[in-house]
Design a protein around this motif. Structure first.
Motif, PDB file in Angstrom:
ATOM      1  N   ALA A  42      37.368  91.256  42.402  1.00  0.00           N
ATOM      2  CA  ALA A  42      37.456  89.816  42.593  1.00  0.00           C
ATOM      3  C   ALA A  42      37.924  89.478  44.004  1.00  0.00           C
ATOM      4  CB  ALA A  42      38.404  89.209  41.561  1.00  0.00           C
ATOM      5  N   ILE A  43      38.878  90.249  44.527  1.00  0.00           N
ATOM      6  CA  ILE A  43      39.374  89.895  45.862  1.00  0.00           C
ATOM      7  C   ILE A  43      38.484  90.477  46.952  1.00  0.00           C
ATOM      8  CG2 ILE A  43      41.749  89.620  45.054  1.00  0.00           C
ATOM      9  CD1 ILE A  43      42.461  92.237  46.339  1.00  0.00           C
ATOM     10  N   GLY A  44      37.364  91.042  46.563  1.00  0.00           N
ATOM     11  CA  GLY A  44      36.343  91.313  47.575  1.00  0.00           C
ATOM     12  C   GLY A  44      35.995  92.758  47.835  1.00  0.00           C
ATOM     13  N   MET A  45      36.486  93.687  47.018  1.00  0.00           N
ATOM     14  CA  MET A  45      36.035  95.065  47.203  1.00  0.00           C
ATOM     15  C   MET A  45      34.644  95.209  46.592  1.00  0.00           C
ATOM     16  SD  MET A  45      38.902  97.914  46.828  1.00  0.00           S
ATOM     17  CE  MET A  45      40.079  98.241  48.109  1.00  0.00           C
ATOM     18  N   THR A  46      33.833  96.016  47.233  1.00  0.00           N
ATOM     19  CA  THR A  46      32.478  96.226  46.730  1.00  0.00           C
ATOM     20  C   THR A  46      32.453  97.444  45.816  1.00  0.00           C
ATOM     21  OG1 THR A  46      31.969  97.656  48.574  1.00  0.00           O
ATOM     22  CG2 THR A  46      31.486  95.325  48.860  1.00  0.00           C
ATOM     23  N   ASN A  47      31.332  97.608  45.130  1.00  0.00           N
ATOM     24  CA  ASN A  47      31.160  98.811  44.308  1.00  0.00           C
ATOM     25  C   ASN A  47      31.287 100.061  45.161  1.00  0.00           C
ATOM     26  OD1 ASN A  47      30.918  97.892  41.714  1.00  0.00           O
ATOM     27  ND2 ASN A  47      28.723  97.500  41.904  1.00  0.00           N
ATOM     28  N   LEU A  48      30.835  99.953  46.411  1.00  0.00           N
ATOM     29  CA  LEU A  48      30.930 101.100  47.311  1.00  0.00           C
ATOM     30  C   LEU A  48      32.397 101.459  47.570  1.00  0.00           C
ATOM     31  CD1 LEU A  48      28.992 102.887  48.963  1.00  0.00           C
ATOM     32  CD2 LEU A  48      29.529 101.434  50.917  1.00  0.00           C
ATOM     33  N   ASP A  49      33.224 100.421  47.780  1.00  0.00           N
ATOM     34  CA  ASP A  49      34.658 100.667  48.009  1.00  0.00           C
ATOM     35  C   ASP A  49      35.280 101.357  46.807  1.00  0.00           C
ATOM     36  OD1 ASP A  49      34.670  99.373  50.505  1.00  0.00           O
ATOM     37  OD2 ASP A  49      34.906  97.415  49.557  1.00  0.00           O
ATOM     38  N   LEU A  50      34.925 100.873  45.620  1.00  0.00           N
ATOM     39  CA  LEU A  50      35.529 101.429  44.409  1.00  0.00           C
ATOM     40  C   LEU A  50      35.001 102.838  44.147  1.00  0.00           C
ATOM     41  CD1 LEU A  50      35.517  98.238  42.172  1.00  0.00           C
ATOM     42  CD2 LEU A  50      37.370  99.180  43.513  1.00  0.00           C
ATOM     43  N   LYS A  55      30.177  98.706  36.389  1.00  0.00           N
ATOM     44  CA  LYS A  55      29.719  97.708  35.418  1.00  0.00           C
ATOM     45  C   LYS A  55      30.683  96.537  35.301  1.00  0.00           C
ATOM     46  CE  LYS A  55      29.187  99.064  31.297  1.00  0.00           C
ATOM     47  NZ  LYS A  55      29.114 100.111  30.271  1.00  0.00           N
ATOM     48  N   LEU A  56      31.914  96.781  35.763  1.00  0.00           N
ATOM     49  CA  LEU A  56      32.985  95.806  35.578  1.00  0.00           C
ATOM     50  C   LEU A  56      32.632  94.462  36.223  1.00  0.00           C
ATOM     51  CD1 LEU A  56      35.806  95.964  34.371  1.00  0.00           C
ATOM     52  CD2 LEU A  56      36.644  96.569  36.627  1.00  0.00           C
ATOM     53  N   GLU A  57      32.841  93.385  35.449  1.00  0.00           N
ATOM     54  CA  GLU A  57      32.586  92.032  35.971  1.00  0.00           C
ATOM     55  C   GLU A  57      33.851  91.526  36.653  1.00  0.00           C
ATOM     56  OE1 GLU A  57      30.060  90.059  36.153  1.00  0.00           O
ATOM     57  OE2 GLU A  57      28.622  91.348  35.109  1.00  0.00           O
ATOM     58  N   PRO A  58      33.769  91.132  37.907  1.00  0.00           N
ATOM     59  CA  PRO A  58      34.987  90.649  38.564  1.00  0.00           C
ATOM     60  C   PRO A  58      35.522  89.389  37.899  1.00  0.00           C
ATOM     61  CG  PRO A  58      33.039  90.243  39.941  1.00  0.00           C
ATOM     62  CD  PRO A  58      32.587  91.091  38.785  1.00  0.00           C
ATOM     63  N   GLY A  59      34.638  88.651  37.185  1.00  0.00           N
ATOM     64  CA  GLY A  59      35.057  87.413  36.532  1.00  0.00           C
ATOM     65  C   GLY A  59      36.104  87.638  35.452  1.00  0.00           C
ATOM     66  N   MET A  60      36.232  88.912  35.001  1.00  0.00           N
ATOM     67  CA  MET A  60      37.193  89.226  33.944  1.00  0.00           C
ATOM     68  C   MET A  60      38.618  88.849  34.323  1.00  0.00           C
ATOM     69  SD  MET A  60      38.052  93.244  34.347  1.00  0.00           S
ATOM     70  CE  MET A  60      39.426  93.081  33.244  1.00  0.00           C
ATOM     71  N   VAL A  61      38.909  88.801  35.615  1.00  0.00           N
ATOM     72  CA  VAL A  61      40.295  88.551  36.018  1.00  0.00           C
ATOM     73  C   VAL A  61      40.765  87.153  35.672  1.00  0.00           C
ATOM     74  CG1 VAL A  61      40.400  90.227  37.866  1.00  0.00           C
ATOM     75  CG2 VAL A  61      39.501  87.953  38.323  1.00  0.00           C
ATOM     76  N   PHE A  62      39.796  86.244  35.435  1.00  0.00           N
ATOM     77  CA  PHE A  62      40.193  84.883  35.077  1.00  0.00           C
ATOM     78  C   PHE A  62      40.409  84.739  33.581  1.00  0.00           C
ATOM     79  CE2 PHE A  62      38.245  83.411  39.170  1.00  0.00           C
ATOM     80  CZ  PHE A  62      39.393  82.817  39.650  1.00  0.00           C
ATOM     81  N   PHE A 116      45.672  84.120  40.244  1.00  0.00           N
ATOM     82  CA  PHE A 116      45.237  84.133  38.850  1.00  0.00           C
ATOM     83  C   PHE A 116      46.377  83.706  37.945  1.00  0.00           C
ATOM     84  CE2 PHE A 116      43.105  87.498  41.260  1.00  0.00           C
ATOM     85  CZ  PHE A 116      41.796  87.091  41.147  1.00  0.00           C
ATOM     86  N   GLN A 117      46.013  83.538  36.673  1.00  0.00           N
ATOM     87  CA  GLN A 117      47.003  83.135  35.683  1.00  0.00           C
ATOM     88  C   GLN A 117      48.106  84.196  35.565  1.00  0.00           C
ATOM     89  OE1 GLN A 117      45.135  81.658  32.231  1.00  0.00           O
ATOM     90  NE2 GLN A 117      46.974  81.713  30.992  1.00  0.00           N
ATOM     91  N   GLY A 118      47.664  85.432  35.352  1.00  0.00           N
ATOM     92  CA  GLY A 118      48.612  86.549  35.473  1.00  0.00           C
ATOM     93  C   GLY A 118      48.680  86.846  36.959  1.00  0.00           C
TER      94      GLY A 118
END
Ligand SMILES: Nc1ncnc2c1ncn2[C@@H]1O[C@H](COP(=O)(O)OP(=O)(O)OP(=O)(O)O)[C@@H](O)[C@H]1O
Ligand SMILES: [Mg+2]
Lengths: 392, 250
Positions: free
Chosen positions: A308-316, A384-391, B104-106
């Motif tokens: 979410a804060i901007g790392m790419t799949n390549l970074d991970l 596969k992880l969706e960055p939107g999950m953090v919200f 974020f919330q957390g």
């Protein structure tokens, strides 16, 4: 304030800080869960110890069977056809010696007689030995690793060199001890250390004595050991020898060594050790794969945040590869250290665990490959992880 | 329409956020659920907007789309004139990195990294390295009152302190846009109020555009504008507008 375009350019261009950040973060995350870190490292260590130790033992066993060829001092061997081991077997005519000596490029051609026989014990009963008769003048095929006595003493009548590790079995052998072989008296002129092939231990004597003890006719021999004149082309001399000795096989020392190793590996030895080593690698692979996957599952939220804060799949991906490589190198280092320690403890006249230099280089390379492959499972999950999950 | 309602719908000046006709449908077939229904949402550069609405109305969904972590089913969104539709995941990551600070919330900090390293990481992702990143992180932590806690891991900080670290991280390298989804939800009223005040204060100082989702009506007076969303649509809500005397112009 910087313009949006400048910011985008900085974010796109800032590869070095991003590299640095992801590498450090990867190591940090890896070290954070100490139990998992130790567990994963131990998994790699286990694979290395088991795998390298198996290979080391295999090398030791192979060396037991090639040591005569490795230490006889011959450049070329003339052996009976289809010989796969340097063992007592089919005999050949001493005419081969003359044929070899007449061949251009041959410096020395020396006979070797190898016979399985037995030593009569003082208290009754016998112990098997592999008796090697060699030409004292050339010294080719004579004893090595001598720990007591002087090979020159083998000129004395009835003198033999025995294996130090067999002293107790042979009824407490000492220098000068007298025993009986083939109905004749022999005495101990010296000891070698660790010269025990798969069969009975090597025992050395002057060739004519060995013939007398074993009844091998004076026009017979087991092998002809050949050395080359300086500057002679080994391949050309071997070809010429082959032409002149049609009933025998001419083989270079290196090729003979490889042939012995090859035939042992094709048989049980290869399968047994291959299976254990593959098993060790498989276990290591599974441990690393599972623990890296579970580390990702444990930290799913963190990986999502990083995305979410901007790392790419390549970074991970880089982070997981850094972790894999770190586990592989650390595990290899600890594992090889343990193997070296164990090899020292195991070493005896019966078995030396040999950890050859290529193994030391290959282990981290193989483990790195293994760990990187093992991280694929974790990698797929992270990608596969969706960055939107953090919200959520 | 009242003047306040008018003001609630229309920002002035160049746009930081420009969302037009944005729809979002989750799932498909019989399970399909439309979380956003043609949302038009604009935020001017430097503006501080609070997004309010009942639970399930689509606030988080809208914020996720603006934050480039979720794609709209329909409609057009651009941030500072950069379109979000039809671009690669890599480009979206780049936009997040370059333009957006998230709270974020957390707290969502990295558990294995100290407060300082959490903030420094964001600098590095934005292309700032070495001593500049380190100094920037230290300054921000000082600003949020955590200079003496900079070596603590998130697990060693209180909820309010963690959220302050998260604010410092969001503002690292001063992104032009900060998106915050109920940043005070996990905190008690007092700590929550302080945290929001801090976020607003630091953002204002830096001229950063802010969109905050919140239920906390005690902080409404800090907003330039309050936008209400209900059932996936933006509705005028004059009663929630901040009083003109307390509103801050960008
Ligand atoms: N990934 C998803 N899959 C299916 N439905 C979803 C998904 N995310 C959100 N929704 C639905 O979309 C609607 C809007 O959700 P959203 O999280 O945006 O609401 P919200 O306004 O943030 O609510 P709250 O104030 O409770 O956080 C909800 O009905 C929710 O169930
Ligand atoms: Mg929400």
């Amino acid at each position: 304030m910087k313009s949006v375009r400048e910011r985008l350019a900085a974010a796109r261009g800032g590869r070095i800080p991003r590299w640095r950040a992801s590498v450090i973060l990867a190591l940090r995350m890896m070290l954070h869960d100490k139990a998992k870190f130790v567990g994963t490292t131990l998994g790699v260590v286990f694979a290395v110890v088991l795998g390298a130790q198996q290979i080391g033992v295999l090398m030791g066993l192979l060396a037991k069977n090639t040591m005569l060829v490795d230490n006889a001092g011959a450049d070329l061997w003339i052996v009976p056809p289809n010989t796969e081991q340097a063992q007592a077997g089919q005999r050949m005519s001493t005419q081969l010696l003359d044929q070899a000596r007449a061949t251009p490029g041959v410096a020395v051609a020396s006979p070797l007689v190898m016979v399985g026989t037995a030593v009569k014990q003082p208290g009754g009963g016998t112990e098997a030995i592999t008796l090697i008769g060699f030409d004292l003048d050339t010294g080719l095929g004579g004893p090595w690793n001598v720990v007591a006595g002087d090979p020159a003493d083998l000129r004395h009548a009835g003198a033999l060199f025995f294996e130090d590790a067999q002293r107790d079995r042979f009824g407490g052998l000492n220098l000068g001890s007298v025993r009986e072989v083939g109905g004749l008296q022999v005495w101990v002129a010296g000891f070698t250390w660790g010269l025990q092939p798969f069969g009975p231990a090597y025992t050395f004597g002057e060739i004519d004595l060995v013939r007398d003890l074993t009844g091998v006719a004076s026009d017979q021999l087991s092998f002809v050991l050949v050395t080359l004149e300086p500057g002679a082309d080994p391949a050309a001399v071997a070809a010429e020898l082959r032409r002149r000795t049609p009933g025998a096989e001419v083989i270079s020392q290196a090729a003979f060594h490889d042939r012995i190793v090859g035939s042992l590996l094709r048989e049980q030895l290869g399968i047994t050790f291959g299976t254990t080593t593959a098993f060790a690698l498989l276990i290591g692979f599974i441990i690393v794969a599972l623990s890296m996957f579970s580390a990702v599952i444990d930290n799913l939220r963190e990986f999502g945040t990083l995305k979410a804060i901007g790392m790419t799949n390549l970074d991970l991906t880089r982070m997981l590869i850094v972790q894999s490589v770190a586990y592989a190198l650390l595990g290899s280092l600890v594992g090889l250290g343990l193997v070296a320690f164990m090899a020292d403890g195991i070493r005896s006249a019966n078995l030396a665990v040999i950890v050859p230099a290529p193994l030391i280089v290959a282990t981290p390379a193989v483990m790195t490959l293994l760990c990187v492959l093992a991280s694929v499972l974790a990698l797929r999950r992270v990608r596969k992880l969706e960055p939107g999950m953090v919200f959520r | 329409m009242t003047a306040a309602a008018e003001r609630a719908l229309q920002p002035a000046g160049p746009l930081a956020v420009d969302a037009r006709g944005v729809s979002k449908v989750f799932g498909a077939g019989a399970l399909a659920y439309q979380a956003l229904r043609g949302v038009d949402f604009q935020v001017a550069e430097g503006e501080l907007v609070m997004l309010v609405g009942p639970s399930g109305s689509g606030k988080t969904t809208l914020l996720s789309i603006l934050g480039c972590v979720l794609s709209a089913t329909d409609g057009q969104v651009s941030l500072f004139g950069e379109p979000l539709h039809g671009v690669t995941d890599g480009r979206l990551a780049e936009l997040r990195r370059a333009l957006i600070g998230f709270v974020f919330q957390g707290h969502n900090l990295i558990a294995s990294a100290s407060a300082l390293d959490n903030v420094r990481l964001m600098f590095e992702l934005r292309g700032v390295s070495g001593r500049r990143a380190r100094r920037g992180a230290e300054e921000l932590l000082e600003r949020v009152g955590l200079a003496d806690r900079r070596w603590h891991l998130p697990g060693e900080l209180s909820g309010g302190q963690r959220q302050r670290v998260a604010i410092a991280r969001a503002l690292a390298g001063t992104p032009p846009l900060v998106l915050a989804d109920e940043p005070t939800a996990a905190l008690d009223a007092h700590a929550g109020h302080q945290v929001t005040q801090l976020l607003v204060e630091l953002s204002r100082e830096r001229g950063v555009t802010v969109v905050i989702v919140t239920h906390d009506n005690r902080i409404f007076d800090l907003a330039d504008r309050i936008v209400r969303i209900e059932d996936g649509q933006i509705v005028p809500s004059p009663t929630l507008s901040p009083s003109p005397t307390q509103g801050h112009a960008p």
